[in-house]
Write an enzyme that holds these catalytic residues in place. Structure first.
Site, short mmCIF file in Angstrom:
data_model
loop_
_atom_site.label_atom_id
_atom_site.label_comp_id
_atom_site.label_asym_id
_atom_site.label_seq_id
_atom_site.Cartn_x
_atom_site.Cartn_y
_atom_site.Cartn_z
N ASP A 47 0.84 -1.21 0.00
CA ASP A 47 0.00 0.00 0.00
C ASP A 47 0.87 1.26 0.00
O ASP A 47 0.36 2.38 -0.05
CB ASP A 47 -1.02 -0.01 1.15
CG ASP A 47 -0.38 0.05 2.53
OD1 ASP A 47 0.86 -0.03 2.62
OD2 ASP A 47 -1.14 0.18 3.51
N SER A 48 2.21 1.08 0.00
CA SER A 48 3.12 2.21 -0.25
C SER A 48 2.85 2.79 -1.63
O SER A 48 3.25 3.92 -1.93
CB SER A 48 4.59 1.78 -0.12
OG SER A 48 4.82 0.57 -0.81
N ASP A 86 -1.39 -6.20 -0.30
CA ASP A 86 -1.39 -5.50 0.99
C ASP A 86 -2.80 -4.99 1.27
O ASP A 86 -3.33 -4.18 0.49
CB ASP A 86 -0.41 -4.32 0.87
CG ASP A 86 0.17 -3.91 2.20
OD1 ASP A 86 -0.18 -4.51 3.22
OD2 ASP A 86 1.01 -2.99 2.19
N LYS A 116 -1.38 -9.33 3.03
CA LYS A 116 -0.66 -8.86 4.22
C LYS A 116 -1.61 -8.01 5.06
O LYS A 116 -2.37 -7.21 4.53
CB LYS A 116 0.57 -8.03 3.83
CG LYS A 116 1.32 -7.48 5.06
CD LYS A 116 2.71 -6.97 4.69
CE LYS A 116 2.75 -5.59 4.13
NZ LYS A 116 2.19 -4.52 5.00
N GLU A 118 -1.57 -5.53 8.55
CA GLU A 118 -0.76 -4.84 9.55
C GLU A 118 -1.37 -4.99 10.94
O GLU A 118 -2.60 -4.87 11.10
CB GLU A 118 -0.69 -3.34 9.22
CG GLU A 118 0.19 -3.02 8.05
CD GLU A 118 0.40 -1.50 7.87
OE1 GLU A 118 0.08 -0.72 8.77
OE2 GLU A 118 0.89 -1.14 6.79
N GLU A 185 9.09 -4.52 10.90
CA GLU A 185 9.53 -3.24 10.35
C GLU A 185 10.07 -2.33 11.45
O GLU A 185 9.41 -2.09 12.46
CB GLU A 185 8.38 -2.53 9.61
CG GLU A 185 8.82 -1.18 9.02
CD GLU A 185 7.89 -0.60 7.97
OE1 GLU A 185 6.93 -1.27 7.56
OE2 GLU A 185 8.15 0.54 7.56
O1 KIV Z 1 3.46 -1.13 1.66
C1 KIV Z 1 4.65 -1.46 1.76
O2 KIV Z 1 5.50 -1.14 0.92
C2 KIV Z 1 5.04 -2.25 2.93
C3 KIV Z 1 6.49 -2.53 3.13
C4 KIV Z 1 7.07 -1.39 3.90
C5 KIV Z 1 6.74 -3.81 3.82
O3 KIV Z 1 4.21 -2.62 3.71
#
Ligand code: KIV
Length: 279
Positions: A47-48, A86, A116, A118, A185
Site C-alpha cells: 500500500d506504499s 497488501d 498482508k 498490519e 519493520e
Molecule cells: O506497503 C509497503 O510497501 C510495505 C512494506 C514497507 C513492507 O508494507
C-alpha cells in the site's frame, strides 16, 4: 500434469534457517516481470503505492479498487514469485466478514496468492478468520505505517522494555493466529534476531537487521527512484531518478535541436507513391 512453477507458502517456509527469503514491492507489470526474472521470491503489492504510484500523502487513502488494479498488473508480470496483496486501511478492520471478503478479492480478482495485514495482537482474530477461509496471511508488526500517527511517527519500535515486550507478544500472537510469515519493520536488530529464533514461521525484515529469515525493501527506494527522503535502513542499489532525469533532458534537447528522430527512427514512402502524390 500441469507444472506449478510458482513458489508456494511451504516453499517459502522451508527456507527458514536455510536460505534467505528475498522480497520487494512492485506495483506494475514491467517491474513485476523484471523482479521475477531476477529471481525475487516474494513480491508485495504494497500500500506504499498510495504515495509512490498515486501521489497521496500517506497510505490511508488508497482503496481496495486501486489496490486491485495494481495487483492484477503485477500478477500478469510475475510467474514464479509468490504475490502478496497488501490489505489497505479499513479493508479489514470493520468486521471479520469484510476482512475475509476483501482478502478473498486479492486472490479471486487480483491474482495474488496471499494478503498482508498490519498489526499484532489486535488483528489476531482477523488473521484467524482470513486463514480459516483459506487465504494465507503475511503479518506485519513493529512500525505499521497505517498506524504511524498512533505510534508517534515513523520511529523504530521496541526500543524500551515495555514496547520490546509488546512487540514480542505481537510477533508470537500473529504466528499462533496462523500467519505464514511476519514482516518486522523498524525493529532493533537484537530483538528481531530473538523473535526470528523463537518463531516457527519466517521473519522478513525491513529495518530489522541481518538476522531475519528474509529481507524486503520498497522498490523505488532500492532503485534510487524516490529521492524525497532515505530511511537509514534503505540501501540504494541504483540512481534511477538521476539517470532518468539525464535521459529526459537529453531527449528534450535532441528533439529541440532536430537530432531526434533520425533516419533510422523514420519510415519511408516508395518512389512510386511519392511520384503519384507529387512529393
Ligand atoms: O506497503 C509497503 O510497501 C510495505 C512494506 C514497507 C513492507 O508494507
Amino acid at each position: 500434469m500441469a507444472s506449478y512453477s510458482r513458489l508456494t507458502i511451504p516453499d517459502l517456509q522451508a527456507k527458514k534457517g536455510r536460505e534467505k527469503i528475498v522480497a520487494l514491492t512492485a506495483y506494475d507489470v514491467l517491474w513485476a516481470r523484471l523482479l521475477d526474472e531476477a529471481g525475487i521470491d516474494l513480491i508485495l503489492v504494497g500500500d506504499s503505492a498510495a504515495m509512490l504510484v498515486l501521489g497521496y500523502e500517506d497510505t490511508l487513502p488508497i482503496t481496495m479498487e486501486e489496490m486491485l488494479v495494481l495487483a492484477r498488473a503485477v500478477s500478469r508480470g510475475a510467474r514464479r514469485a509468490l504475490i502478496v496483496g497488501d490489505m489497505p486501511f479499513l479493508s479489514y478492520q470493520v468486521s471479520l466478514e469484510e476482512a475475509i471478503f476483501n482478502a478473498g478479492r486479492f486472490l479471486k480478482e487480483g491474482g495474488c496468492q496471499a494478503v498482508k495485514i498490519e498489526g499484532g495482537e489486535e488483528v489476531c482474530e482477523t488473521i484467524r478468520a482470513v486463514t480459516r477461509a483459506g487465504i494465507p496471511v503475511l503479518a506485519h508488526v513493529g512500525l505499521t505505517p497505517q498506524r504511524a500517527s498512533s505510534l508517534g511517527g515513523f520511529k523504530v519500535q521496541g526500543r524500551d522494555l515495555d514496547s520490546a515486550r509488546k512487540l514480542l507478544a505481537d510477533a508470537k500472537a500473529v504466528a499462533e493466529a496462523g500467519a505464514f510469515a511476519v514482516v518486522l519493520e523498524c525493529v532493533p536488530q537484537e530483538l528481531a534476531a530473538h523473535i526470528t529464533s523463537i518463531l516457527p514461521i519466517p521473519t522478513i525484515g525491513i529495518g530489522a537487521g541481518p538476522a531475519c529469515d528474509g529481507q524486503i525493501l520498497v522498490l523505488p527506494d532500492l532503485l534510487g527512484l524516490f529521492e524525497g527522503f532515505r530511511p537509514r535502513f534503505v540501501k540504494r542499489y541504483a540512481q534511477f531518478a538521476k539517470e532518468g532525469k539525464n535521459a529526459l533532458k537529453k531527449y528534450i534537447s535532441e528533439v529541440k535541436e532536430g537530432l531526434f528522430p533520425a533516419e533510422e527512427h523514420s519510415f519511408k514512402l516508395s518512389e512510386e507513391v511519392k511520384k503519384a502524390l507529387g512529393i
